[in-house]
Design a protein around this motif. Structure first.
Motif, short mmCIF file in Angstrom:
data_model
loop_
_atom_site.label_atom_id
_atom_site.label_comp_id
_atom_site.label_asym_id
_atom_site.label_seq_id
_atom_site.Cartn_x
_atom_site.Cartn_y
_atom_site.Cartn_z
N PHE A 177 42.96 46.84 26.23
CA PHE A 177 43.92 46.59 25.15
C PHE A 177 45.31 47.13 25.48
O PHE A 177 46.17 47.20 24.60
CB PHE A 177 43.42 47.20 23.84
CG PHE A 177 42.21 46.49 23.29
CD1 PHE A 177 42.33 45.41 22.44
CD2 PHE A 177 40.93 46.90 23.67
CE1 PHE A 177 41.20 44.75 21.96
CE2 PHE A 177 39.80 46.25 23.19
CZ PHE A 177 39.94 45.16 22.33
N TYR A 178 45.53 47.50 26.76
CA TYR A 178 46.86 47.95 27.17
C TYR A 178 47.88 46.83 26.91
O TYR A 178 47.66 45.68 27.27
CB TYR A 178 46.89 48.30 28.65
CG TYR A 178 46.44 49.70 28.98
CD1 TYR A 178 46.91 50.80 28.26
CD2 TYR A 178 45.55 49.94 30.01
CE1 TYR A 178 46.50 52.08 28.56
CE2 TYR A 178 45.12 51.22 30.32
CZ TYR A 178 45.60 52.29 29.58
OH TYR A 178 45.19 53.56 29.88
N GLY A 179 48.99 47.20 26.32
CA GLY A 179 50.05 46.22 26.10
C GLY A 179 49.90 45.41 24.84
O GLY A 179 50.70 44.51 24.59
N TYR A 180 48.89 45.74 24.00
CA TYR A 180 48.75 44.96 22.77
C TYR A 180 49.97 45.12 21.87
O TYR A 180 50.40 44.17 21.22
CB TYR A 180 47.49 45.34 21.99
CG TYR A 180 47.40 44.61 20.68
CD1 TYR A 180 47.13 43.24 20.65
CD2 TYR A 180 47.63 45.27 19.46
CE1 TYR A 180 47.08 42.55 19.44
CE2 TYR A 180 47.57 44.58 18.26
CZ TYR A 180 47.30 43.22 18.26
OH TYR A 180 47.26 42.53 17.07
N GLY A 181 50.53 46.34 21.86
CA GLY A 181 51.74 46.55 21.05
C GLY A 181 52.85 45.60 21.45
O GLY A 181 53.46 44.93 20.61
N ALA A 182 53.13 45.54 22.77
CA ALA A 182 54.17 44.63 23.26
C ALA A 182 53.78 43.18 23.04
O ALA A 182 54.63 42.33 22.75
CB ALA A 182 54.43 44.88 24.74
N ASN A 249 52.91 54.04 34.67
CA ASN A 249 54.36 54.18 34.67
C ASN A 249 54.99 53.77 33.34
O ASN A 249 56.07 54.25 32.99
CB ASN A 249 54.97 53.32 35.79
CG ASN A 249 54.58 53.79 37.17
OD1 ASN A 249 54.21 54.95 37.36
ND2 ASN A 249 54.63 52.90 38.15
N TYR A 250 54.31 52.86 32.64
CA TYR A 250 54.82 52.36 31.36
C TYR A 250 53.70 52.49 30.32
O TYR A 250 53.05 51.51 29.98
CB TYR A 250 55.27 50.91 31.50
CG TYR A 250 56.26 50.68 32.61
CD1 TYR A 250 57.63 50.84 32.40
CD2 TYR A 250 55.83 50.31 33.90
CE1 TYR A 250 58.54 50.65 33.43
CE2 TYR A 250 56.74 50.11 34.93
CZ TYR A 250 58.10 50.29 34.68
OH TYR A 250 59.00 50.09 35.70
N PRO A 251 53.46 53.71 29.81
CA PRO A 251 52.33 53.94 28.92
C PRO A 251 52.41 53.22 27.58
O PRO A 251 51.39 52.94 26.96
CB PRO A 251 52.34 55.46 28.71
CG PRO A 251 53.74 55.88 29.03
CD PRO A 251 54.21 54.94 30.10
N ASN A 252 53.62 52.91 27.13
CA ASN A 252 53.78 52.12 25.91
C ASN A 252 55.12 51.39 25.97
O ASN A 252 55.94 51.65 26.86
CB ASN A 252 53.68 52.98 24.65
CG ASN A 252 54.72 54.09 24.61
OD1 ASN A 252 55.93 53.83 24.63
ND2 ASN A 252 54.26 55.33 24.56
N ILE A 253 55.35 50.50 25.04
CA ILE A 253 56.54 49.64 25.12
C ILE A 253 57.84 50.41 24.91
O ILE A 253 58.87 50.05 25.48
CB ILE A 253 56.46 48.48 24.11
CG1 ILE A 253 56.36 49.00 22.68
CG2 ILE A 253 55.32 47.54 24.43
CD1 ILE A 253 56.49 47.92 21.63
N TRP A 254 57.79 51.48 24.12
CA TRP A 254 59.02 52.21 23.84
C TRP A 254 59.47 53.00 25.07
O TRP A 254 60.66 52.97 25.43
CB TRP A 254 58.80 53.15 22.64
CG TRP A 254 58.23 52.44 21.46
CD1 TRP A 254 57.02 52.65 20.88
CD2 TRP A 254 58.83 51.35 20.73
NE1 TRP A 254 56.83 51.78 19.84
CE2 TRP A 254 57.92 50.97 19.72
CE3 TRP A 254 60.05 50.67 20.84
CZ2 TRP A 254 58.19 49.95 18.83
CZ3 TRP A 254 60.32 49.64 19.94
CH2 TRP A 254 59.40 49.29 18.95
N ILE A 255 58.54 53.71 25.69
CA ILE A 255 58.88 54.43 26.93
C ILE A 255 59.28 53.44 28.00
O ILE A 255 60.24 53.65 28.75
CB ILE A 255 57.68 55.29 27.39
CG1 ILE A 255 57.42 56.42 26.39
CG2 ILE A 255 57.93 55.85 28.80
CD1 ILE A 255 56.21 57.27 26.71
#
Length: 306
Positions: A177-182, A249-255
């Motif tokens: 589910f990585y990237g579901y936020g984006a 390197n990109y743990p979530n969309i905001w970072i």
């Protein structure tokens, strides 16, 4: 008064056929876009090369390594995601729009829009598209992750099953589910804006003194809506790809957004836009033209039988 909703099977079948057609035809666009965004990530300081040369070089590299069939790498997970996803999306969308149509009396008849679907307000279309896409996107997210990883040459997955088991082994369930936020921030607004633009353009093209064939209205409206919604939401597509390919390197969309803005600049958010424009607008034209045509055909057949 609202009318009884059409048979759910009609929307499921129509959505599945339109999804299957578009994903097979357009898979090379998706693969090349993923590879280009990946290359940009690894060559941040090499300057901005011509997109045309980048596309041609990427296509050439894929063909040299995997033959022409390599352009369709990832087609199976694409089908596994898009066909059920498209069927469920159109079904869910039809149910949500039916609920809205029961709540509000509309003064515009469906026939005047050259459509088999209910006529809703801009707000209702926006909400319907966002809710339907957001919910279906969550259900199909694991397949999306496997597809992106399998298409990328950052991973040496030999099979789809190998990709699935490797993700579970090293990252657990959350890795699916990585990237579901984006994804939901991109897809939900895209679907809402797309439906809003699509329905408005159908009304505009139907409100004239001369007759335009329904498929032309649907295809033209789909292309214009696709261009508009894709451009507005593209930065989230780029972020989604980064988060899914390199979660360390990109743990979530905001970072990820702050890191890209600081290290690569604002324009980097639009890498791959022309490819996505080509794919999304073509996909929209195929999906919605086929979907509306099939729904209309099913309705006519039902009337003939009765």
């Amino acid at each position: 008064m609202g009318t009884k909703n059409q048979d759910p099977i009609v929307h499921l079948a129509s959505g599945a056929v339109s999804g299957l057609t578009s994903c097979v035809l357009l898979q090379p666009f998706d693969l090349v876009k993923t590879r280009i965004q990946q290359q940009r990530q690894h060559h941040k300081n090499d300057g901005r090369k011509s997109l045309n040369s980048t596309v041609l070089r990427t296509v050439k590299d894929i063909i040299e390594k995997d033959n022409i069939s390599g352009l369709w790498k990832g087609t199976v997970p694409t089908i596994l995601r898009n066909v059920p996803g498209s069927a469920l999306y159109f079904f869910t969308l039809s149910e949500i729009r039916h609920i809205f149509s029961l709540r509000h009396q509309r003064n515009i008849s469906q026939n005047s829009t050259k459509s088999s679907l209910p006529v809703l307000s801009n707000r209702d279309n926006l909400i319907s598209g966002m809710v339907a896409r957001g919910s279906i996107g969550f259900i199909t997210m694991p397949i999306t992750i496997i597809k992106v990883r399998y298409e990328s040459n950052l991973y040496n997955y030999k099979s789809i099953w190998g990709a699935f088991t490797s993700i579970l082994r090293h990252e657990g369930i959350k890795g699916l589910f990585y990237g579901y936020g984006a994804t939901v921030i991109r897809d939900a607004p895209y679907a809402g804006l797309y439906l809003l633009f699509y329905e408005r353009w159908k009304l505009l093209m139907s409100d004239n003194s001369f007759t335009i064939a329904s498929p032309i209205i649907h295809m033209t409206s789909a292309i214009i809506a696709g261009l508009s919604a894709t451009t507005i939401t593209h930065p989230f597509d780029m972020l989604k790809t980064r988060v899914q390919l390199k979660p360390q390197n990109y743990p979530n969309i905001w970072i990820g957004a702050l890191k890209i803005l600081k290290e690569e600049g604002f324009l980097r958010f639009f890498d791959g836009l022309s490819l996505r424009l080509g794919r999304k607008t073509t996909q929209a034209a195929i999906n919605w033209t086929i979907y509306e045509a099939l729904v209309t055909w099913f309705q006519q057949r039902r009337k003939e039988i009765r």
